[in-house]
Design an enzyme around this catalytic site. Structure first.
Site, PDB file in Angstrom:
ATOM      1  N   GLU A   1       0.659  -1.257   0.137  1.00  0.00           N
ATOM      2  CA  GLU A   1      -0.007   0.071   0.078  1.00  0.00           C
ATOM      3  C   GLU A   1       0.825   1.175   0.000  1.00  0.00           C
ATOM      4  O   GLU A   1       1.517   1.618   1.007  1.00  0.00           O
ATOM      5  CB  GLU A   1      -0.864  -0.085   1.363  1.00  0.00           C
ATOM      6  CG  GLU A   1      -1.765   1.371   1.401  1.00  0.00           C
ATOM      7  CD  GLU A   1      -2.377   1.927   0.162  1.00  0.00           C
ATOM      8  OE1 GLU A   1      -1.678   2.769  -0.109  1.00  0.00           O
ATOM      9  OE2 GLU A   1      -3.419   1.295   0.038  1.00  0.00           O
ATOM     10  N   PRO A   2       0.829   1.838  -1.051  1.00  0.00           N
ATOM     11  CA  PRO A   2       2.038   3.050  -1.365  1.00  0.00           C
ATOM     12  C   PRO A   2       1.925   4.192  -0.362  1.00  0.00           C
ATOM     13  O   PRO A   2       2.794   4.791  -0.256  1.00  0.00           O
ATOM     14  CB  PRO A   2       1.992   3.331  -2.943  1.00  0.00           C
ATOM     15  CG  PRO A   2       0.743   2.854  -3.219  1.00  0.00           C
ATOM     16  CD  PRO A   2       0.366   1.511  -2.499  1.00  0.00           C
TER      17      PRO A   2
END
Length: 488
Positions: free
Chosen positions: A250-251
């Site tokens: 999840e950036p």
């Protein structure tokens, strides 16, 4: 050296070290009551409740306390540090305001570190490590027991934009420390279970990925090894009750980015534990497992833990109900059907956000054979029956205290009319719904989204009552009850 001999020596070394740490863990568990911070005995803790404790540690020469930022509403964010070691360990909690279990455990850890006990173990910890704690990163959310901050954003999705002062503080502190290890401390839903089991995921772990490929470098591998060690700790006290989060990258998330920035990051999520509404047993497990992990980091023993054991931890699933009724007969339009009913007791905050009451719901029904309950009732041979309204009107709700409510339930009554219901009264203190003199009880149906209130009849005898999702055994009168509803 032959591979088999090498493996044997590693195995002996690992289990020898773990044996010593297991003894420490047992001692930590057995003596926990001595270090539990008594002023923090409820989940819904507020920022102002922490300040006398933080002031106490600010005056204590063992600790260094710095104000490192402020929340949107101006509440101090404090970093509490102790130790002189070269390895920096950074622990932050309550990024989400309604996830306080680890915050309580951190203050238990402070009491432990301030004590005169466990001298050799603490010497090993504090000479090799410098520990940094940032408790209650989201104090504005904690004030109203809300996940998000005052801006209305999830701080854990602010690692890229850094719009929130809380997120900016977390990034600045991490960067200033260049922490070797990070503990990202959260709570998760109590409805998570360890996959394909009825056991709640009391503690769940994740070594977050730092890229879409989910590569494992030295830092992420170290986090995985520490998680394997912590799993062995929890298994001693909550066997089978550990889960592992999906590690999709999840950036925007802080955990993923802190891993990417070079800190071996360990996500810990506190879930559910039977009959532990205030999560005090889970708080204890946090205390024991985090201290044990800190000790194994200080000793360096985590390095010998097999990396492949991380994948052996069951994945998280979400298939738990507070109450599951299975194989019940439900009559609809003159025909009998066999259904399972999944019920959750949903918390409603009091006005001051310091306590709560329940407004329960049927979450699912039908074939729930792949789901589980904290409490499961096999209702084979039982028929679901609607509750009735008690014919006599009570003047005030105080009069309910003189009524034998269990006997009324045995007669099939689940509602009682009260003439004067105070406007500030939001819930019924007895296992019967309070209704006004004009309220019309809807036609009974078992339906997702409705309040679970009904009776279970077997061979013409009512044996169980479900009132606002609470199960009451009418044979004994026993049940784990908090409140019923008021309908005006």
């Amino acid at each position: 050296m032959k591979p088999t001999l090498c493996f044997i020596l590693l195995w002996i070394g690992y289990h020898c070290c773990f044996g010593q740490e297991k003894e420490l863990t047992a001692a930590l568990y057995e003596t926990y009551g001595k270090y539990k911070e008594p002023s923090l005995d409820k989940r819904r803790i507020k920022h102002h409740e922490l300040q006398p404790l933080i002031t106490q540690y600010r005056k204590n020469p063992k600790f260094t306390v710095k104000t490192v930022g402020k929340s949107i509403e101006g509440r101090d964010l404090n970093l509490i540090s102790i130790g002189q070691g070269d390895t920096d360990v950074f622990l932050w909690s309550q990024m989400h305001g309604d996830e306080p279990t680890a915050t309580q455990a951190l203050f238990d850890i402070f009491k432990f570190l301030d004590s005169d006990d466990f001298e050799s173990e603490k010497r090993d910890i504090l000479s090799n490590l410098t520990l940094h704690f940032l408790p209650m990163l989201n104090p504005d959310g904690a004030e109203i027991f809300e996940r998000r901050n005052r801006l209305g954003i999830d701080i854990n999705r602010d690692a890229l934009r850094l719009q929130s002062p809380e997120g900016q503080t977390l990034k600045r502190v991490r960067d200033s420390l260049e922490a070797d290890f990070g503990f990202n401390l959260h709570d998760q839903s109590t409805y998570y279970n360890a996959e394909r089991t009825e056991k709640p995921a009391t503690i769940s772990y994740l070594a977050p990925a730092y890229n879409y490929e989910k590569e494992i470098n030295e830092k992420r591998g170290n986090a995985m090894k520490v998680i394997v060690f912590m799993n062995t700790i929890i298994q001693q006290y909550a066997p089978g009750q550990v889960g592992r989060y999906n590690d999709d990258f999840e950036p925007r998330a802080f955990g993923d980015n802190i891993q990417k920035w070079g800190t071996a990051t360990i996500l810990i999520e506190s879930g559910g534990y039977a009959n532990d509404v205030e999560k005090q047993e889970i708080r204890k497990l946090n205390y024991v497992s985090i201290l044990s992990a800190i000790y194994t980091i200080a000793k360096g023993n985590y390095r010998d833990i097999p990396l492949e054991d991380y994948e052996k931890i069951p994945e998280n699933d979400r298939k738990l109900f507070d109450l599951k009724i299975e194989n019940a007969t439900y009559e609809l339009l003159g025909k009998p059907y066999t259904i399972d009913i999944g019920i959750n007791r949903l918390e409603v905050d009091e006005e001051d956000y310091a306590d709560f009451w329940y407004s329960s719901r049927i979450i699912d029904q039908g074939d729930l054979s792949t789901y589980y309950g904290y409490k499961t009732v096999d209702a084979s041979d039982y028929t679901v029956r609607a509750g009735k309204v008690y014919p006599d009107i009570q003047k005030t709700s105080q009069e309910l205290g003189s009524m034998n409510v269990v006997d009324l339930l045995r007669e099939g009554y689940t509602y009682v009319r009260v003439k004067n219901i105070p406007p500030e009264q939001l819930k019924s203190p007895v296992p019967m719904h309070i209704i006004s003199t004009t309220y019309e009880v809807p036609e009974f149906t078992v339906e997702v989204g409705t309040n679970p209130t009904f009776l279970l009849e077997k061979h013409g005898i009512l044996e169980y009552a479900v009132v606002n999702g609470h199960l009451i055994d009418l044979k004994t009168g026993q049940g784990n009850f908090k409140n019923a509803m008021i309908y005006r």
